[in-house]
Design a protein around this motif. Structure first.
Motif, mmCIF file in Angstrom:
data_model
loop_
_atom_site.group_PDB
_atom_site.id
_atom_site.type_symbol
_atom_site.label_atom_id
_atom_site.label_comp_id
_atom_site.label_asym_id
_atom_site.label_seq_id
_atom_site.Cartn_x
_atom_site.Cartn_y
_atom_site.Cartn_z
ATOM 1 N N HIS A 55 38.037 32.768 29.252
ATOM 2 C CA HIS A 55 37.396 32.914 30.572
ATOM 3 C C HIS A 55 37.449 31.591 31.343
ATOM 4 O O HIS A 55 37.680 31.573 32.545
ATOM 5 C CB HIS A 55 35.949 33.369 30.409
ATOM 6 C CG HIS A 55 35.837 34.722 29.790
ATOM 7 N ND1 HIS A 55 34.650 35.231 29.293
ATOM 8 C CD2 HIS A 55 36.771 35.680 29.570
ATOM 9 C CE1 HIS A 55 34.863 36.423 28.800
ATOM 10 N NE2 HIS A 55 36.142 36.726 28.957
ATOM 11 N N GLY A 109 40.087 32.522 33.719
ATOM 12 C CA GLY A 109 39.221 33.269 34.621
ATOM 13 C C GLY A 109 38.953 34.671 34.109
ATOM 14 O O GLY A 109 39.402 35.055 33.016
ATOM 15 N N VAL A 110 38.207 35.439 34.901
ATOM 16 C CA VAL A 110 37.882 36.822 34.511
ATOM 17 C C VAL A 110 38.249 37.772 35.653
ATOM 18 O O VAL A 110 38.260 37.361 36.806
ATOM 19 C CB VAL A 110 36.362 36.969 34.190
ATOM 20 C CG1 VAL A 110 35.995 36.242 32.920
ATOM 21 C CG2 VAL A 110 35.496 36.520 35.346
ATOM 22 N N PRO A 111 38.557 39.046 35.315
ATOM 23 C CA PRO A 111 38.806 40.005 36.406
ATOM 24 C C PRO A 111 37.504 40.325 37.134
ATOM 25 O O PRO A 111 36.429 40.249 36.535
ATOM 26 C CB PRO A 111 39.351 41.241 35.680
ATOM 27 C CG PRO A 111 38.963 41.089 34.257
ATOM 28 C CD PRO A 111 38.734 39.642 33.990
#
Lengths: 146, 159
Positions: free
Chosen positions: A84, A88-90
């Protein structure tokens, strides 16, 4: 040893810079962005190589950079939090046809971007036909129809 | 968090909210970095350049240097009754830099046990410039003697 330190500092700096510039920056590359990336690449090259243009220095630097990349992907696979942090994250930006405006604003996404993705990937004509639109880690928008 | 479907993505938004705050903080840091660089905190600017005055001379140098990047030490000399003026550098300092060019050319260069001494005809020169390149990052102590007046000055070399 100095080349490893230089490569590590630049790798981390570029990672932070690109993460801070947001997901959409990566996917919306215009011709100008492409030229800018070439200039960034050239600048990084000068900073890394310094006055040492030897083949062995280039080999050591490339090995170091690719090594970091492999290490990052290895740890990303191993620990979710690390993944993450580095990738990153969706983010869901539209739910049941309703845009989530605050999220879209933070991610610098417009309705047109979602509609464009909906047309291209699913052949959809309106927001009402979309159940979910997700801004993926790489900046693409995935559309799930109702 | 175990259910790997679309609701899992929604659960991750908490992380994204924290990330948005961190992103803003990073941009503040990047702006500070840029401003610091512009004013010379990383060399080549008004925060970096400085001068000190001594007995019959003025010494101009940079506090912050960059690894393998050229910098200058400029010495302004006042009128002197002596025939020659001697400027010397400590060997420890000379080992950590590389002199590119000295303007004007010294009349004589000699090395003693701990110093490298440059002699210039005093009457002809009012300004002496040493162009040099630092060879390593880290702290550097400029050990310079101008006409017998020894000065120690701290410098920092960025990678």
């Amino acid at each position: 040893m100095e080349y490893i330190v230089k490569a590590l500092i630049l790798y981390i700096f570029i990672l932070i810079l690109f993460r801070a510039s947001g997901k959409r920056s990566l996917s919306q590359i215009t011709t100008f962005d492409f030229v800018l990336l070439l200039i960034v690449g050239e600048t990084v090259q000068q900073g890394l190589l310094g006055s040492d243009y030897s083949l062995i220095n280039a080999i050591l630097l490339i090995t170091t950079l690719v090594g970091f990349e492999v290490l990052i992907s290895f740890f990303s696979k191993k620990w979710n939090l690390f993944d993450h942090l580095t990738n990153g994250v969706p983010v869901i930006i539209l739910k049941n046809g309703e845009p989530l405006w605050d999220r879209m604003e933070h991610e610098r996404i417009g309705i047109e971007d979602i509609l464009e993705s909906a047309r291209q990937s699913q052949g959809l004509k309106s927001l009402e036909q979309i159940e979910y639109a997700v801004l993926e880690k790489d900046g693409r928008i995935s559309v799930i129809p109702k | 968090m175990n259910s790997k479907n679309i609701s899992h993505v929604d659960e991750l938004y908490e992380f994204e909210q924290k990330e948005i705050k961190v992103r803003k903080f990073i941009w503040i840091l990047l702006v500070l970095l840029w401003v610091s660089g512009s004013v010379g905190l990383f060399g080549k600017g008004w925060l970096s350049g400085t001068k000190i005055e001594g007995n019959g001379y003025e010494l101009e140098y940079e506090r912050f240097l960059r690894d393998e990047t050229s910098t200058s030490i400029i010495i302004f000399l006042e009128e002197s009754s002596a025939d020659t003026i001697e400027i010397s550098f400590g060997k420890k300092y000379v080992k950590k830099i590389r002199f590119q060019e000295i303007t004007p050319k010294p009349a004589n260069i000699e090395a003693s046990e701990n110093r490298v001494i440059y002699s210039f005809p005093a009457s002809e020169n009012t300004m002496i410039i040493y162009h040099l390149i630092p060879l390593n990052a880290g702290f550097l102590e400029l050990d310079i003697s101008i006409g017998g007046d020894q000065r120690y000055v701290k410098q920092f070399v960025y990678l």
